[in-house]
Motif scaffolding. Structure first.
Motif, mmCIF file in Angstrom:
data_model
loop_
_atom_site.group_PDB
_atom_site.id
_atom_site.type_symbol
_atom_site.label_atom_id
_atom_site.label_comp_id
_atom_site.label_asym_id
_atom_site.label_seq_id
_atom_site.Cartn_x
_atom_site.Cartn_y
_atom_site.Cartn_z
ATOM 1 N N GLU A 53 0.817 -1.210 0.000
ATOM 2 C CA GLU A 53 0.000 0.000 0.000
ATOM 3 C C GLU A 53 0.854 1.264 0.000
ATOM 4 O OE1 GLU A 53 -3.258 2.102 2.891
ATOM 5 O OE2 GLU A 53 -3.254 -0.083 2.764
ATOM 6 N N ASN A 54 1.976 1.260 0.744
ATOM 7 C CA ASN A 54 2.790 2.466 0.893
ATOM 8 C C ASN A 54 4.150 2.411 0.212
ATOM 9 O OD1 ASN A 54 0.793 3.659 2.517
ATOM 10 N ND2 ASN A 54 1.559 2.558 4.304
ATOM 11 N N ASP A 55 4.560 1.240 -0.276
ATOM 12 C CA ASP A 55 5.899 1.149 -0.870
ATOM 13 C C ASP A 55 6.002 -0.020 -1.834
ATOM 14 O OD1 ASP A 55 5.844 -0.978 0.878
ATOM 15 O OD2 ASP A 55 7.581 -0.369 2.044
ATOM 16 N N TYR A 56 7.141 -0.029 -2.542
ATOM 17 C CA TYR A 56 7.526 -1.138 -3.407
ATOM 18 C C TYR A 56 8.687 -1.855 -2.736
ATOM 19 C CZ TYR A 56 5.034 1.233 -7.226
ATOM 20 O OH TYR A 56 4.090 1.838 -8.003
ATOM 21 N N VAL A 57 8.740 -3.168 -2.881
ATOM 22 C CA VAL A 57 9.868 -3.956 -2.398
ATOM 23 C C VAL A 57 10.437 -4.699 -3.605
ATOM 24 C CG1 VAL A 57 10.647 -5.770 -0.846
ATOM 25 C CG2 VAL A 57 8.800 -4.236 -0.135
ATOM 26 N N VAL A 58 11.689 -4.415 -3.920
ATOM 27 C CA VAL A 58 12.369 -5.058 -5.042
ATOM 28 C C VAL A 58 13.468 -5.938 -4.467
ATOM 29 C CG1 VAL A 58 13.673 -4.706 -7.165
ATOM 30 C CG2 VAL A 58 11.890 -3.080 -6.532
ATOM 31 N N GLU A 59 13.459 -7.217 -4.844
ATOM 32 C CA GLU A 59 14.491 -8.156 -4.399
ATOM 33 C C GLU A 59 15.224 -8.690 -5.622
ATOM 34 O OE1 GLU A 59 12.442 -9.899 -0.360
ATOM 35 O OE2 GLU A 59 12.187 -11.023 -2.218
ATOM 36 N N ALA A 60 16.547 -8.617 -5.574
ATOM 37 C CA ALA A 60 17.382 -9.104 -6.670
ATOM 38 C C ALA A 60 18.336 -10.154 -6.129
ATOM 39 C CB ALA A 60 18.161 -7.954 -7.296
ATOM 40 N N GLU A 61 18.434 -11.274 -6.813
ATOM 41 C CA GLU A 61 19.351 -12.343 -6.411
ATOM 42 C C GLU A 61 20.719 -12.067 -7.017
ATOM 43 O OE1 GLU A 61 17.746 -16.131 -7.494
ATOM 44 O OE2 GLU A 61 15.863 -15.758 -6.454
ATOM 45 N N LEU A 62 21.686 -11.779 -6.151
ATOM 46 C CA LEU A 62 23.038 -11.430 -6.603
ATOM 47 C C LEU A 62 24.087 -12.223 -5.818
ATOM 48 C CD1 LEU A 62 22.496 -7.571 -6.636
ATOM 49 C CD2 LEU A 62 22.342 -9.118 -8.566
ATOM 50 N N PRO A 63 24.158 -13.532 -5.977
ATOM 51 C CA PRO A 63 25.136 -14.313 -5.214
ATOM 52 C C PRO A 63 26.568 -13.980 -5.615
ATOM 53 C CG PRO A 63 24.050 -15.693 -6.834
ATOM 54 C CD PRO A 63 23.359 -14.361 -6.868
ATOM 55 N N GLY A 64 27.418 -13.769 -4.628
ATOM 56 C CA GLY A 64 28.832 -13.498 -4.865
ATOM 57 C C GLY A 64 29.153 -12.075 -5.264
ATOM 58 N N VAL A 65 28.161 -11.201 -5.319
ATOM 59 C CA VAL A 65 28.385 -9.817 -5.728
ATOM 60 C C VAL A 65 28.584 -8.955 -4.485
ATOM 61 C CG1 VAL A 65 27.360 -7.835 -6.914
ATOM 62 C CG2 VAL A 65 27.012 -10.124 -7.811
ATOM 63 N N LYS A 66 29.583 -8.079 -4.539
ATOM 64 C CA LYS A 66 29.852 -7.159 -3.433
ATOM 65 C C LYS A 66 29.081 -5.869 -3.660
ATOM 66 C CE LYS A 66 34.473 -8.987 -3.209
ATOM 67 N NZ LYS A 66 35.836 -8.773 -3.634
ATOM 68 N N LYS A 67 28.796 -5.156 -2.577
ATOM 69 C CA LYS A 67 27.996 -3.938 -2.724
ATOM 70 C C LYS A 67 28.727 -2.856 -3.505
ATOM 71 C CE LYS A 67 29.026 -1.671 1.664
ATOM 72 N NZ LYS A 67 28.427 -1.126 2.871
ATOM 73 N N GLU A 68 30.062 -2.893 -3.555
ATOM 74 C CA GLU A 68 30.828 -1.921 -4.333
ATOM 75 C C GLU A 68 30.639 -2.131 -5.836
ATOM 76 O OE1 GLU A 68 32.547 -3.998 -2.043
ATOM 77 O OE2 GLU A 68 32.277 -2.561 -0.404
ATOM 78 N N GLU A 69 30.192 -3.317 -6.241
ATOM 79 C CA GLU A 69 30.018 -3.631 -7.653
ATOM 80 C C GLU A 69 28.605 -3.309 -8.165
ATOM 81 O OE1 GLU A 69 33.084 -7.430 -7.715
ATOM 82 O OE2 GLU A 69 30.972 -7.775 -7.272
ATOM 83 N N ILE A 70 27.742 -2.829 -7.271
ATOM 84 C CA ILE A 70 26.348 -2.566 -7.613
ATOM 85 C C ILE A 70 26.115 -1.071 -7.762
ATOM 86 C CG2 ILE A 70 23.956 -2.852 -6.876
ATOM 87 C CD1 ILE A 70 24.907 -5.207 -5.164
ATOM 88 N N ASP A 71 25.368 -0.696 -8.789
ATOM 89 C CA ASP A 71 24.984 0.697 -9.002
ATOM 90 C C ASP A 71 23.467 0.754 -9.098
ATOM 91 O OD1 ASP A 71 25.251 3.448 -9.519
ATOM 92 O OD2 ASP A 71 25.214 3.098 -11.681
ATOM 93 N N LEU A 72 22.838 1.521 -8.199
ATOM 94 C CA LEU A 72 21.386 1.683 -8.174
ATOM 95 C C LEU A 72 21.034 3.107 -8.555
ATOM 96 C CD1 LEU A 72 20.469 -0.067 -4.803
ATOM 97 C CD2 LEU A 72 20.244 -0.994 -7.100
ATOM 98 N N LYS A 73 20.036 3.255 -9.429
ATOM 99 C CA LYS A 73 19.571 4.582 -9.825
ATOM 100 C C LYS A 73 18.062 4.537 -9.990
ATOM 101 C CE LYS A 73 23.694 6.029 -12.278
ATOM 102 N NZ LYS A 73 24.295 6.389 -13.542
ATOM 103 N N LEU A 74 17.410 5.633 -9.580
ATOM 104 C CA LEU A 74 15.984 5.806 -9.815
ATOM 105 C C LEU A 74 15.807 7.095 -10.587
ATOM 106 C CD1 LEU A 74 13.103 4.755 -9.291
ATOM 107 C CD2 LEU A 74 13.058 6.219 -7.278
#
Length: 148
Positions: A53-74
């Motif tokens: 009702e108030n938000d979206y929840v997005v889940e991505a399966e990223l085994p072995g990936v470090k957070k430094e290798e991820i780029d998120l943009k909206l």
């Protein structure tokens, strides 16, 4: 079932319409091997999108990936999840030098119509990236019309 052969294997008509991997999938299904032979050329990470009702929840399966290798943009309601990995392994033993290099990138984009740009939370835990995106408050844009 092992004697079945894909129909018209030499025909390439389906490839013109973007079904080139379809033939490979059928060949893999009808092969005698118990180990599936898949090409990872077109594979990417899997995502799930839930709307509350108030938000979206997005889940991505990223085994072995470090957070430094991820780029998120909206941007304009489009959530982009991009991954860039540059792996280099160098080993030296006597006269033998072993070097391996691998670069890969993957990207997924999903449209969230009324996503708010403020208050987004993202967490990477055990190979699962969870992104909580609040929704914009919907204003009542309806207008009562009086009848003459």
């Amino acid at each position: 079932m092992a004697n079945l052969v894909p129909f018209n294997r030499r025909r390439r008509d389906l490839e013109r319409f973007g079904f080139g991997d379809f033939r490979n999938m059928l060949d893999g299904f009808f092969s005698d091997s118990w180990i599936p032979e898949r090409t990872l050329m077109h594979d990417t990470f899997k995502i799930d999108v839930k709307e509350n009702e108030n938000d979206y929840v997005v889940e991505a399966e990223l085994p072995g990936v470090k957070k430094e290798e991820i780029d998120l943009k909206l941007n304009d309601g489009r959530l982009s999840i991009s991954i860039k990995r540059d792996e280099r392994i160098e080993e030296e033993e006597k006269n033998y030098i072993h070097k391996e290099r691998r670069f890969c990138s993957m990207s997924r984009t999903v449209y969230l119509e009324d996503a708010e740009t403020e208050g987004i939370n993202a967490k990477l835990e055990d190979g699962l990236l969870t992104i909580m995106i609040p929704k914009k408050d919907k204003k009542d844009r309806s207008k009562r019309i009086d009848i003459d």
